[in-house]
Design a protein around this motif. Structure first.
Motif, short mmCIF file in Angstrom:
data_model
loop_
_atom_site.label_atom_id
_atom_site.label_comp_id
_atom_site.label_asym_id
_atom_site.label_seq_id
_atom_site.Cartn_x
_atom_site.Cartn_y
_atom_site.Cartn_z
N ASP A 182 0.78 -1.16 0.02
CA ASP A 182 -0.03 -0.04 0.13
C ASP A 182 0.80 1.17 0.00
OD1 ASP A 182 -2.20 -1.64 0.12
OD2 ASP A 182 -2.39 -1.42 2.35
N GLU A 217 3.69 1.47 -1.13
CA GLU A 217 4.41 1.73 -2.39
C GLU A 217 3.66 2.55 -3.30
OE1 GLU A 217 7.05 -1.24 -5.52
OE2 GLU A 217 5.11 -1.79 -4.67
N GLY A 218 2.24 2.08 -3.36
CA GLY A 218 1.41 2.89 -4.13
C GLY A 218 1.22 4.29 -3.65
N GLU A 234 4.43 5.94 -5.29
CA GLU A 234 4.23 5.97 -6.50
C GLU A 234 3.24 7.27 -7.11
OE1 GLU A 234 3.25 2.43 -8.07
OE2 GLU A 234 5.40 1.39 -7.83
#
Length: 406
Positions: free
Chosen positions: A398, A400-401, A404
Motif C-alpha cells: 500500500d 509503495e502505491g 508512486e
C-alpha cells in the motif's frame, strides 16, 4: 511463565517499616519467603527489584536484589545484594554477595547465559530464571548505573559507606558464596539450566523448556549460513520427543528468538542499524556503534537510556490489526534527523525480524525511491533473519502505491 521470577518493590525493607508495596511481572503469587528477605534490609533502604536466579542446588533459592538509599548529600546510591534462601530450614535467608554499582560498571548480555556485570575489578554473571525477569533487571540496573556515572561514584571513594552493614552480614554457606563468585571466565561454558519449580510445571511447559534448551545448544554450534531448518529439526528430534504439529509454532518462534539473540545489530546504511531488544539494552555496544538516536517499535519495551539517547516510540503490536503505515512518515523523519546530525539511528523491535524490518524497508523505499521488491531484497541481504509478516507486507505494498502516486 515461572512464578516468583521478578518483583518490583516501592518501599524500604526492615521489620518495622511500612507495609511493602509490590508489583510482580507475570510472577504469580508473592512467595511467602520474600517478606523474610525484606526483613534483612535496613529500614531506610529501598528495594528496586528482586530477581530470582538459577541455582545449582535443588534446595537453594537465589535472588539478586537491587537496593538503593539516599546518601548524606541526598544522592541515590545503588548496590546489588545476593540473597540465599534454603528450603530447609524454612524461611531462612542469608546474604552471599554485596556488589556496589560504581561509575565504571559495565553490563553486557551473555547470549543464552544471562548478563554480566563488571565493576571495580569484580566480575559476576547473573542468570535469571526467565527472559522477562532478565529484562526487568536490565532496565533497573542500567538506570542505576547512569546515576552512578552522573555523580561520578569512583571506585575507592568514600561513597557507599553504608554497604558495610550488608558486608558484615554475609553469612551464606560457603557453597552459596562460591556460586555468587563463580563463572568469572567467559570462555567457561555453564551447565544446562535446571528446570525450576518442576512440581508446578505442566507437561507442555516441561517439553517446551527441554526443546528450548536443546535448540539453543544446537543453533549455537551450527554454521547457520549453511544449515537448513530441516537439518536443525532432525538433530533436535534425536534429543527430544515432541509432536511436530503441536509444537511447530513454538519451535518456529524459538528459532527466530535465538537467531535474534545470536546476531548483533545489523548495519543497513552507514547511519542506520537494525536490531533487537537485546541491542537496545546494550549501552556499550550502542556507544561503540556511534548511535545517538533510537527508534523503538514496540509497545511493551521501555526506553533503556532516556538520558543518553534521543528516542522515538511507535506503540504498535506485531499483528494483523496494526496500522504501521500511519507511522512511516514520522519514522522516516526521525531517521533523517540522525543522518543530518551526523549520528546513527538504531531501529529495533523485540526480535528485529518483522516490525522494525518493515519500517526500515519503508524508509528505504521513500528515501531512495526504491520499489518494494528492491528495498525488501536489500534489507534481507543485509539481515538474513529479516521476515516481515504477511500483514506488514500488505502495508508495504500500500505504501509503495502511495509513494508512486506522489
Amino acid at each position: 511463565m515461572v512464578k516468583g521470577a521478578a518483583l518490583f518493590l516501592q518501599q524500604g525493607g526492615g521489620a518495622n517499616c511500612p507495609k511493602t508495596q509490590t508489583h510482580q511481572e507475570n510472577a504469580g503469587d508473592l512467595p511467602q519467603h520474600l517478606q523474610v528477605m525484606l526483613n534483612t534490609l535496613r529500614c531506610e533502604d529501598r528495594v528496586k527489584l528482586a530477581v530470582r536466579l538459577e541455582s545449582s542446588w535443588s534446595d537453594h533459592v537465589r535472588y539478586m536484589v537491587a537496593v538503593d538509599t539516599n546518601s548524606h548529600q541526598d544522592k541515590e546510591e545503588s548496590i546489588l545484594v545476593g540473597m540465599d534462601f534454603t528450603v530447609c530450614p524454612s524461611k531462612s535467608c542469608s546474604i552471599g554477595m554485596v556488589l556496589p554499582l560504581w561509575s565504571d560498571t559495565k553490563i553486557n548480555l551473555e547470549v543464552l547465559r544471562g548478563f554480566s556485570i563488571r565493576t571495580a575489578g569484580r566480575f559476576h554473571i547473573f542468570k535469571p530464571v526467565s527472559v522477562q525477569a532478565m529484562w526487568s533487571a536490565l532496565q533497573v540496573l542500567h538506570k542505576a548505573c547512569e546515576v552512578s556515572r552522573r555523580y561520578n561514584y569512583v571506585p575507592g571513594s568514600t561513597t557507599f559507606s553504608w554497604i558495610s552493614f550488608y558486608e558484615s552480614r554475609i553469612s551464606s554457606k560457603q557453597s552459596c558464596v562460591n556460586e555468587w563468585n563463580t563463572m568469572s571466565n567467559l570462555e567457561t561454558p555453564r551447565p544446562e539450566s535446571p528446570v525450576m519449580f518442576s512440581d508446578q510445571l505442566t507437561k507442555r511447559e516441561r517439553t517446551e523448556s527441554l526443546i528450548r534448551t536443546k535448540l539453543q545448544s544446537i543453533m549455537m554450534f551450527q554454521d547457520l549460513e549453511n544449515v537448513t531448518s530441516k537439518e536443525i529439526l532432525n538433530e533436535l528430534e534425536q534429543h527430544v520427543s515432541w509432536n511436530q504439529r503441536e509444537y511447530k509454532e513454538f519451535i518456529d518462534n524459538e528459532m527466530l528468538l535465538i537467531l535474534s539473540q545470536i546476531y548483533k545489530a545489523t548495519l543497513i546504511f552507514d547511519y542506520l542499524y537494525l536490531g533487537t531488544e537485546w541491542d537496545a539494552s546494550n549501552l556499550e555496544e550502542l556507544r561503540e556503534c556511534g548511535i545517538g538516536y533510537i527508534l523503538n517499535m514496540t509497545p511493551e519495551i521501555d526506553n533503556f537510556f532516556p538520558e543518553v539517547f534521543c528516542y522515538y516510540n511507535v506503540h504498535v503490536f506485531d499483528d494483523e490489526s496494526a496500522d504501521l503505515l500511519a507511522h512511516w512518515n514520522e519514522t522516516h523523519n526521525f531517521i533523517m534527523r540522525a543522518k543530518e546530525n551526523n549520528s546513527k539511528c538504531l531501529v529495533h523491535c523485540k526480535m528485529g525480524v518483522s516490525c522494525s524490518v518493515s519500517t526500515v524497508i519503508a524508509y528505504a523505499m521513500k528515501e531512495y525511491g526504491w520499489s518494494l521488491e528492491k528495498a525488501c531484497n536489500f534489507v534481507k541481504m543485509k539481515r538474513i533473519i529479516a521476515q516481515p509478516s504477511a500483514a506488514f507486507m500488505k502495508k508495504l505494498a500500500d505504501y509503495e502505491g502511495i509513494l508512486e502516486a506522489r
